[in-house]
Design a protein around this motif. Structure first.
Motif, short mmCIF file in Angstrom:
data_model
loop_
_atom_site.label_atom_id
_atom_site.label_comp_id
_atom_site.label_asym_id
_atom_site.label_seq_id
_atom_site.Cartn_x
_atom_site.Cartn_y
_atom_site.Cartn_z
N VAL A 5 0.84 -1.20 0.00
CA VAL A 5 0.00 0.00 0.00
C VAL A 5 0.87 1.24 0.00
O VAL A 5 1.91 1.28 0.68
N ARG A 6 0.48 2.21 -0.75
CA ARG A 6 1.07 3.55 -0.62
C ARG A 6 -0.06 4.55 -0.65
O ARG A 6 -0.84 4.59 -1.60
N HIS A 7 -0.16 5.33 0.39
CA HIS A 7 -1.28 6.26 0.56
C HIS A 7 -0.70 7.63 0.90
O HIS A 7 -0.15 7.82 1.98
N ARG A 8 -0.79 8.54 -0.06
CA ARG A 8 -0.26 9.88 0.19
C ARG A 8 -1.40 10.89 0.25
O ARG A 8 -2.29 10.89 -0.60
N THR A 9 -1.39 11.70 1.27
CA THR A 9 -2.39 12.77 1.41
C THR A 9 -1.64 14.07 1.58
O THR A 9 -0.79 14.19 2.47
N THR A 10 -1.93 15.03 0.73
CA THR A 10 -1.24 16.32 0.84
C THR A 10 -2.24 17.44 1.03
O THR A 10 -3.17 17.60 0.25
N TYR A 11 -2.06 18.16 2.13
CA TYR A 11 -2.85 19.37 2.37
C TYR A 11 -1.97 20.55 1.98
O TYR A 11 -0.83 20.64 2.42
N ARG A 12 -2.51 21.45 1.15
CA ARG A 12 -1.75 22.66 0.82
C ARG A 12 -2.52 23.87 1.33
O ARG A 12 -3.75 23.94 1.20
N TYR A 13 -1.80 24.80 1.93
CA TYR A 13 -2.42 25.98 2.50
C TYR A 13 -1.92 27.23 1.80
O TYR A 13 -0.71 27.42 1.66
N ASP A 14 -2.84 28.06 1.36
CA ASP A 14 -2.46 29.30 0.70
C ASP A 14 -3.27 30.45 1.30
O ASP A 14 -4.48 30.50 1.15
N PRO A 15 -2.62 31.38 2.04
CA PRO A 15 -1.19 31.40 2.36
C PRO A 15 -0.84 30.35 3.41
O PRO A 15 -1.73 29.73 3.98
N ALA A 16 0.45 30.21 3.67
CA ALA A 16 0.92 29.26 4.69
C ALA A 16 0.25 29.58 6.02
O ALA A 16 0.02 30.75 6.34
N VAL A 17 -0.10 28.55 6.79
CA VAL A 17 -0.75 28.77 8.07
C VAL A 17 0.28 28.69 9.22
O VAL A 17 1.37 28.15 9.05
N ALA A 18 -0.11 29.26 10.36
CA ALA A 18 0.81 29.33 11.50
C ALA A 18 1.09 27.95 12.09
O ALA A 18 2.16 27.71 12.65
N GLY A 19 0.14 27.06 11.96
CA GLY A 19 0.35 25.73 12.52
C GLY A 19 -0.71 24.77 12.06
O GLY A 19 -1.81 25.16 11.67
N VAL A 20 -0.36 23.49 12.09
CA VAL A 20 -1.32 22.44 11.74
C VAL A 20 -1.23 21.35 12.79
O VAL A 20 -0.13 20.92 13.15
N ARG A 37 3.16 -6.14 7.92
CA ARG A 37 4.51 -6.70 7.90
C ARG A 37 5.53 -5.59 8.11
O ARG A 37 6.52 -5.71 8.79
N ARG A 38 5.29 -4.52 7.43
CA ARG A 38 6.21 -3.39 7.44
C ARG A 38 5.29 -2.22 7.21
O ARG A 38 4.47 -2.24 6.30
N TRP A 39 5.34 -1.25 8.07
CA TRP A 39 4.41 -0.14 7.91
C TRP A 39 5.08 1.14 8.37
O TRP A 39 5.68 1.16 9.46
N ARG A 40 5.01 2.17 7.58
CA ARG A 40 5.66 3.41 7.93
C ARG A 40 4.73 4.57 7.62
O ARG A 40 4.15 4.64 6.54
N VAL A 41 4.58 5.45 8.58
CA VAL A 41 3.78 6.66 8.37
C VAL A 41 4.71 7.84 8.57
O VAL A 41 5.53 7.86 9.51
N SER A 42 4.60 8.83 7.70
CA SER A 42 5.45 10.01 7.87
C SER A 42 4.65 11.28 7.62
O SER A 42 3.65 11.28 6.90
N LEU A 43 5.10 12.34 8.27
CA LEU A 43 4.50 13.65 8.04
C LEU A 43 5.64 14.57 7.61
O LEU A 43 6.62 14.75 8.35
N ASN A 44 5.52 15.13 6.41
CA ASN A 44 6.59 15.94 5.81
C ASN A 44 7.95 15.27 5.97
O ASN A 44 8.95 15.90 6.33
N GLU A 73 2.26 16.86 4.20
CA GLU A 73 2.16 15.65 3.39
C GLU A 73 2.27 14.42 4.28
O GLU A 73 3.27 14.23 4.97
N VAL A 74 1.23 13.63 4.27
CA VAL A 74 1.22 12.42 5.08
C VAL A 74 1.35 11.22 4.15
O VAL A 74 0.58 11.07 3.20
N ILE A 75 2.35 10.39 4.41
CA ILE A 75 2.49 9.18 3.61
C ILE A 75 2.42 7.96 4.52
O ILE A 75 3.12 7.89 5.53
N ALA A 76 1.50 7.06 4.19
CA ALA A 76 1.41 5.79 4.90
C ALA A 76 1.74 4.72 3.88
O ALA A 76 1.12 4.67 2.82
N GLU A 77 2.72 3.90 4.18
CA GLU A 77 3.06 2.86 3.21
C GLU A 77 3.63 1.63 3.88
O GLU A 77 4.17 1.71 4.99
#
Lengths: 272, 469
Positions: A5-20, A37-44, A73-77
């Motif tokens: 599995v590869r699952h990418r979710t990208t939130y884009r903010y315009d303008p950039a926000v102070a925090g998420v 078996r092997r699972w990795r989640v990452s944020l940016n 950008e959140v990637i779960a794979e």
């Protein structure tokens, strides 16, 4: 089966926000029918570890990005080993009692039409399991799978009235109908290996109904089957909003755009 | 009808000093004193907004000068009953968010808990420090006879009104120092330091230094904002809004001019739904994103715990005496008011046949709204309730119309006349349970009225507990 599995979710903010701030429930369930078996989640790019397991048995991570955030950008794979248990959630650990899943939510309120559909399923007789199958068949036949026909706020009643919808709507109607009969039911978010070229999107959702002596059993009206080895269960909740695997909260005002990409593919396993 | 001052054989002992005082002052002087008191309250700025009634949202809650008095003996019974109830309610909350033994034993119906929107699945398996969920328990008590106290309802979330208890006493002491010199009244001014001690006792595991406590308010537009700022001030802690707080590395921080300062205990006066937009209402701007995660991880304590409201539901209320027996193995000291559950067909039939005699309440309602007082209702009002009950029986309970006790209360011309009252003491639950000798007495100012809510023409009184002689 071994599914990649590869699952990418990208939130884009315009303008950039102070925090998420983000809450992620993106860690596939562990039970007899499924083992990551092997699972990795990452944020940016930074690895994300779950903080705790909630009452539903789902692992949860909460994260923060601060200081001018243009993008999250959140990637779960990874790879998940699956077995066909005919939809039965065997060997899963959770604290929650099934009785909680009788609770109505605004999206899963049974109107007269849903209650009638549920009575029809109930009247088919037999065990709860076979009547739940009847409910799944009925929902499947009354609501055509039409992407774009509904949105995330559509209620079960609206979807049934429209006669079209997506997996979320199918699950909501099964849940509303099951609860109206006094059967605990909940919403499951996950992934699905589509067999038809260009077919279903790979994020998927279905319902689980509590069946005496069996426990939770999955019902997918979109495919009119119980989950097989093609399904990867991720998390659950009272409805789609409650079960949402990703939930973000941006600080500040900005236009938010969302981009999602999901792929599920079988991994070729060499014969020993 | 039981009057707390005029007993069957003359003036009851706890009120003898009050009687002498009333006789000595006379109606004219009392009326003047009342105006003086109102000026004082206006100067302090203590007000209570009234929802749904229009009019002045900053209306002053009427203060009645004549204190309501409990003897030391009466208070001993009351306080034992209050402490017992606060313990049982907390034991119940821990149980339903863990193994649910009382549900398995069939004592409390599972449906009442699990289908209750105040039950938060997010709290399953969470272990708050000291197993305390409801840290401030406000128990509404009515009296119907010399020895008959009954609990009308429990308030396990964040009950308001304690600022009135403190301010009423302050004003009374300022205006009538001689009265307090003649009568030995237990002080209530220890409440703020007891509340602070309670908050400090439930500091999270992660807290290694003196706990930093804050009061979290929705802001100045909230009807109880005065109380929030008053309590923060009295305890000597910061009053904060959500935008003053943030979560980082599993801990909660407060923005200060000297940089971020760690917060250990949050006495929140915002509802569950709003405390964390990541977990509950996503559109909430009153909450702190990530707060629930910090709470679960033991980085901060939320006072009271999210989900504590499932214990103070009016349908769950019926089972509190059973909880006392189940968890504490004790006999309930304070009685419940007999309650008919409209969800039960037999009870419902009885209620519908006797709408003219009973009080009907919404299970999730509060503040005296959505209530039918049978003997005072019109045919049209009863018909509306009949239809409401038939449409959604589980949402209603009914109780007999109680002959609430009366206490002397000032009328417009300064004379004292009997008016119905109730009573809300505030139990503080930390490592131990603390109870201020006193509470908030609410009084129905209209003659014959049984509705004491400030939103419905009720007022407040100073409440005295006399010291042992």
């Amino acid at each position: 089966m071994l599914l990649a599995v590869r699952h990418r979710t990208t939130y884009r903010y315009d303008p950039a926000v102070a925090g998420v701030a983000m809450r992620l429930k993106l860690f596939p369930s562990r039970f007899d029918g499924q083992k990551p078996r092997r699972w990795r989640v990452s944020l940016n790019g930074a690895a994300v570890k779950p903080d705790f397991t909630n009452g539903w048995g789902d692992e949860v991570a909460t994260l923060f990005l601060r200081g001018g955030v243009p993008e999250a950008e959140v990637i779960a794979e990874g790879e998940v080993e699956t077995h066909d248990l005919a939809g039965v959630l065997r060997g899963f650990r959770e604290a929650l009692k099934p009785g909680v899943c009788l609770r109505e939510t605004p999206r899963t309120r049974a109107d007269a039409a849903i209650a009638e559909l549920a009575r029809e399923a109930d009247a088919s007789g037999g065990s709860v399991l076979s009547r739940a199958h009847a409910l799944q068949d009925l929902v499947s036949s009354r609501i055509a799978y039409v992407p774009g026909a509904t949105d995330h706020g559509t209620t079960a009643a609206q979807a049934l009235a429209a006669g079209k919808g997506v997996c979320q709507d199918h699950a909501h109607v099964i849940i509303a109908g099951a609860r109206s009969l006094g059967w605990p039911a909940r919403y499951v978010a996950g992934y699905y290996l589509a067999h038809i070229e260009g077919g279903d999107v790979a994020t998927h959702a279905w319902a689980e109904v509590w069946v005496p002596d069996l426990g939770w059993v999955g019902f997918d009206a979109s495919n009119d089957i119980c989950p097989t080895a093609d399904y990867i269960r991720v998390c659950s909740g009272l409805d789609a909003a409650d079960a949402a695997p990703l939930r973000g909260h941006a600080e500040g005002v900005a236009a938010e755009t969302l981009d999602v990409e999901v792929g599920v593919a079988p991994v070729a396993q060499t014969q020993q | 009808m039981f009057d707390e001052m005029r007993g069957a054989d003359g003036t009851r002992p706890p009120y003898r000093e009050i009687e002498r005082w009333l006789d000595a002052l006379g109606p004219e002087a009392l009326a003047l004193k009342r105006d003086e008191a109102e000026t004082l309250f206006r100067r302090i700025g203590i007000t209570f907004a009234v929802y749904g009634e229009g009019g002045d949202p900053e209306r002053l809650i009427p203060f009645d000068l004549i204190p309501r008095v409990f003897s030391a003996t009466e208070w001993r019974t009351l306080s034992r009953g209050i402490v017992q109830r606060a313990k049982a309610l907390n034991a119940f909350l821990h149980d339903v968010y863990h193994r649910g033994e009382i549900l398995k034993a069939g004592i409390v119906p599972e449906d009442l808990v699990y289908r209750n929107s105040a039950f938060l699945p997010e709290m399953m398996g969470v272990d708050p420090p000291g197993r305390v969920y409801s840290h401030i328990v406000g128990i509404d008590i009515v009296r119907t006879g010399p020895h008959d106290f009954m609990v009308l309802e429990d308030n396990c979330r964040t009950p308001s009104g304690v600022s009135y208890m403190l301010e009423n006493r302050e004003i009374m002491m300022r205006m009538f120092p001689d009265l307090f010199a003649r009568e030995r009244v237990e002080p209530v001014d220890g409440y703020a330091s007891m509340l602070r001690a309670t908050l400090e006792e439930v500091a999270p595991r992660a807290c290694r230094q003196d706990p930093v406590c804050v009061v979290l308010t929705p802001g100045p537009l909230n009807s109880a904002y005065y109380e929030h700022s008053f309590l923060a001030d009295q305890m000597g802690v910061e009053l904060v809004e959500a935008r003053d707080l943030f979560v980082d590395r599993g801990l909660v921080w407060m923005k200060t001019t000297e940089g971020p300062k760690r917060v250990d205990v949050i006495y929140r006066r915002i509802d569950d739904d709003f405390i964390d937009p990541l977990v509950f209402r996503p559109e909430s701007v009153l909450g702190v994103a990530g707060l629930m995660n910090a709470y679960r991880a033991g980085g901060v304590t939320i006072v009271g715990a999210p989900g504590a409201g499932v214990a103070d539901d009016k349908a769950v209320y019926c089972y509190v005496p059973d909880m006392i027996r189940f968890y504490l193995g004790e006999t309930p000291i304070l009685k419940n008011v007999p309650t008919w559950k409209c969800g039960d067909p037999g009870d419902r039939a009885h209620v519908l046949d006797n709408l003219g005699e009973v009080v009907v309440k919404e299970v999730h309602g509060s503040g005296g709204y959505g209530m039918l007082i049978g003997p005072r209702s019109t045919e049209a009002e009863r018909e509306i309730f009949r239809r409401k009950i038939e449409a959604d029986p589980g949402a209603f309970i009914a109780q007999p119309t109680l002959a609430l006790s009366t206490v002397p209360t000032m009328t417009a011309d300064g004379a004292a006349a009997p008016r119905h009252v109730d009573f809300r003491p505030f139990a503080l639950v930390g490592r131990e349970i603390r109870l201020t000798p006193g509470g908030l007495t609410r009084v129905a100012l209209r003659e014959g009225s049984l509705v004491v809510n400030s939103s419905q023409g009720g007022g407040v009184k100073d409440t005295w507990v006399l010291a042992d002689r």
